[in-house]
Design a protein around this motif. Structure first.
Motif, PDB file in Angstrom:
ATOM      1  N   UNK A   1      10.965  44.440  14.907  1.00  0.00           N
ATOM      2  CA  UNK A   1       9.856  43.412  15.690  1.00  0.00           C
ATOM      3  C   UNK A   1      10.433  42.361  16.740  1.00  0.00           C
ATOM      4  N   UNK A   2      11.535  41.830  15.979  1.00  0.00           N
ATOM      5  CA  UNK A   2      12.139  40.734  16.577  1.00  0.00           C
ATOM      6  C   UNK A   2      12.636  40.927  17.919  1.00  0.00           C
ATOM      7  N   UNK A   3      13.187  42.471  18.072  1.00  0.00           N
ATOM      8  CA  UNK A   3      13.996  42.794  19.306  1.00  0.00           C
ATOM      9  C   UNK A   3      12.848  43.324  20.336  1.00  0.00           C
ATOM     10  N   UNK A   4      11.672  43.436  19.864  1.00  0.00           N
ATOM     11  CA  UNK A   4      10.826  43.826  20.940  1.00  0.00           C
ATOM     12  C   UNK A   4      10.595  42.695  22.146  1.00  0.00           C
ATOM     13  N   UNK A  63      15.471  30.746   7.258  1.00  0.00           N
ATOM     14  CA  UNK A  63      13.909  30.749   7.463  1.00  0.00           C
ATOM     15  C   UNK A  63      13.204  31.809   7.854  1.00  0.00           C
ATOM     16  N   UNK A  64      13.935  32.615   8.878  1.00  0.00           N
ATOM     17  CA  UNK A  64      13.400  33.771   9.604  1.00  0.00           C
ATOM     18  C   UNK A  64      12.979  35.044   8.587  1.00  0.00           C
ATOM     19  N   UNK A  65      14.071  35.105   7.772  1.00  0.00           N
ATOM     20  CA  UNK A  65      13.820  36.609   6.886  1.00  0.00           C
ATOM     21  C   UNK A  65      14.741  36.285   5.588  1.00  0.00           C
ATOM     22  N   UNK A  74      13.926  44.529   6.171  1.00  0.00           N
ATOM     23  CA  UNK A  74      14.755  43.909   7.089  1.00  0.00           C
ATOM     24  C   UNK A  74      14.757  44.535   8.646  1.00  0.00           C
ATOM     25  N   UNK A  75      14.861  45.855   8.402  1.00  0.00           N
ATOM     26  CA  UNK A  75      14.788  46.583   9.647  1.00  0.00           C
ATOM     27  C   UNK A  75      13.586  46.539  10.178  1.00  0.00           C
ATOM     28  N   UNK A  76      12.543  46.490   9.794  1.00  0.00           N
ATOM     29  CA  UNK A  76      11.146  46.243  10.291  1.00  0.00           C
ATOM     30  C   UNK A  76      11.189  44.930  11.026  1.00  0.00           C
ATOM     31  N   UNK A 106      18.804  51.419  17.259  1.00  0.00           N
ATOM     32  CA  UNK A 106      19.013  52.516  16.427  1.00  0.00           C
ATOM     33  C   UNK A 106      18.786  52.193  14.941  1.00  0.00           C
ATOM     34  N   UNK A 107      17.368  52.019  14.758  1.00  0.00           N
ATOM     35  CA  UNK A 107      17.125  51.564  13.407  1.00  0.00           C
ATOM     36  C   UNK A 107      17.435  52.575  12.206  1.00  0.00           C
TER      37      UNK A 107
END
Length: 178
Positions: free
Chosen positions: A65-68, A50-52, A59-61, A32-33
Motif C-alpha cells: 500500500x505504501x509503495x503505491x 509509528x507507521x507500522x 507488513x507486506x500488505x 516483488x511482494x
C-alpha cells in the motif's frame, strides 16, 4: 595454513546475511511482494516507528500500500555489521533510501536510516526474525524532470515490478521470485 572450519562457517553466515538484507532492497524496489514475504520467518516482528508494528503478512500488505504512492524507490545498503551466535544473529544495517512520489507536484524524499535486525537460521537458511527501523536523517526536494531526460540519455529507466530491465537481462535473479 588453511581456513578453519569455524572461520569458513562465519564467512558463509555473513555472506548469507548480506544477501538477505540486499534481497530486501530488491524485493521492495521491484515490488516483488512474494520475494519480500519469503525473507521473513512466520513469527517475525517488524517495527517501523509509528507507521507500522506487526507480523510479516501485515507488513507486506503495508509495504504494498505504501509503495503505491511512489513512482520509484531505491534502497541502498551501504554498511553492515553482523554479530553471529550459532543459528541466531543480529545486524545493524545502514541504508540510503530514495522515494519519488507520483503526480505533477512530485518530490523526492531521501533518507539515511538503519535497520536493527534479528535473524534466525533454520535448515541452513537465514531469514528475518525482527526488524526495527531508526531514521538518522531526511531531506525532501522537488523533482527536476529535466535531470531524468538529460542524464544517461538512452538508458531505460528503472521500473517497479516485472517490467524492470533486470528481469529481462538477469535471468538467474528470476529464480528468487515466485
Amino acid at each position: 595454513m588453511g581456513i578453519r572450519e569455524a572461520d569458513l562457517g562465519e564467512l558463509t553466515a555473513r555472506d548469507s546475511l548480506r544477501r538477505l538484507v540486499t534481497a530486501y532492497s530488491r524485493a521492495v524496489d521491484r515490488r516483488d511482494f512474494a520475494l519480500l514475504r519469503s525473507l521473513y520467518h512466520d513469527d517475525a516482528h517488524e517495527v517501523h516507528g509509528d507507521m507500522f508494528v506487526g507480523g510479516p503478512d501485515a507488513y507486506v500488505a503495508f509495504v504494498e500500500k505504501a509503495l503505491s504512492n511512489y513512482a520509484a524507490t531505491a534502497h541502498y545498503v551501504v554498511n553492515t555489521s553482523f554479530e553471529i551466535d550459532g543459528d541466531h544473529a543480529e545486524g545493524e544495517v545502514y541504508k540510503i533510501n530514495y522515494h519519488r512520489t507520483l503526480g505533477p507536484d512530485a518530490h523526492e524524499v531521501i533518507t539515511g536510516s538503519r535497520s536493527l535486525d534479528r535473524y534466525r537460521r533454520d535448515n541452513g537458511e537465514w531469514r528475518f526474525m525482527g526488524r526495527s527501523i531508526t531514521l538518522d536523517w531526511s531531506t525532501k526536494r522537488g523533482v527536476d524532470a529535466d535531470a531524468y531526460r538529460d542524464f544517461a540519455a538512452g538508458s531505460p529507466p528503472g521500473r517497479p515490478g516485472p517490467d524492470d530491465l533486470s528481469y529481462e537481462v538477469l535471468k538467474l535473479f528470476g529464480r528468487f521470485s515466485t
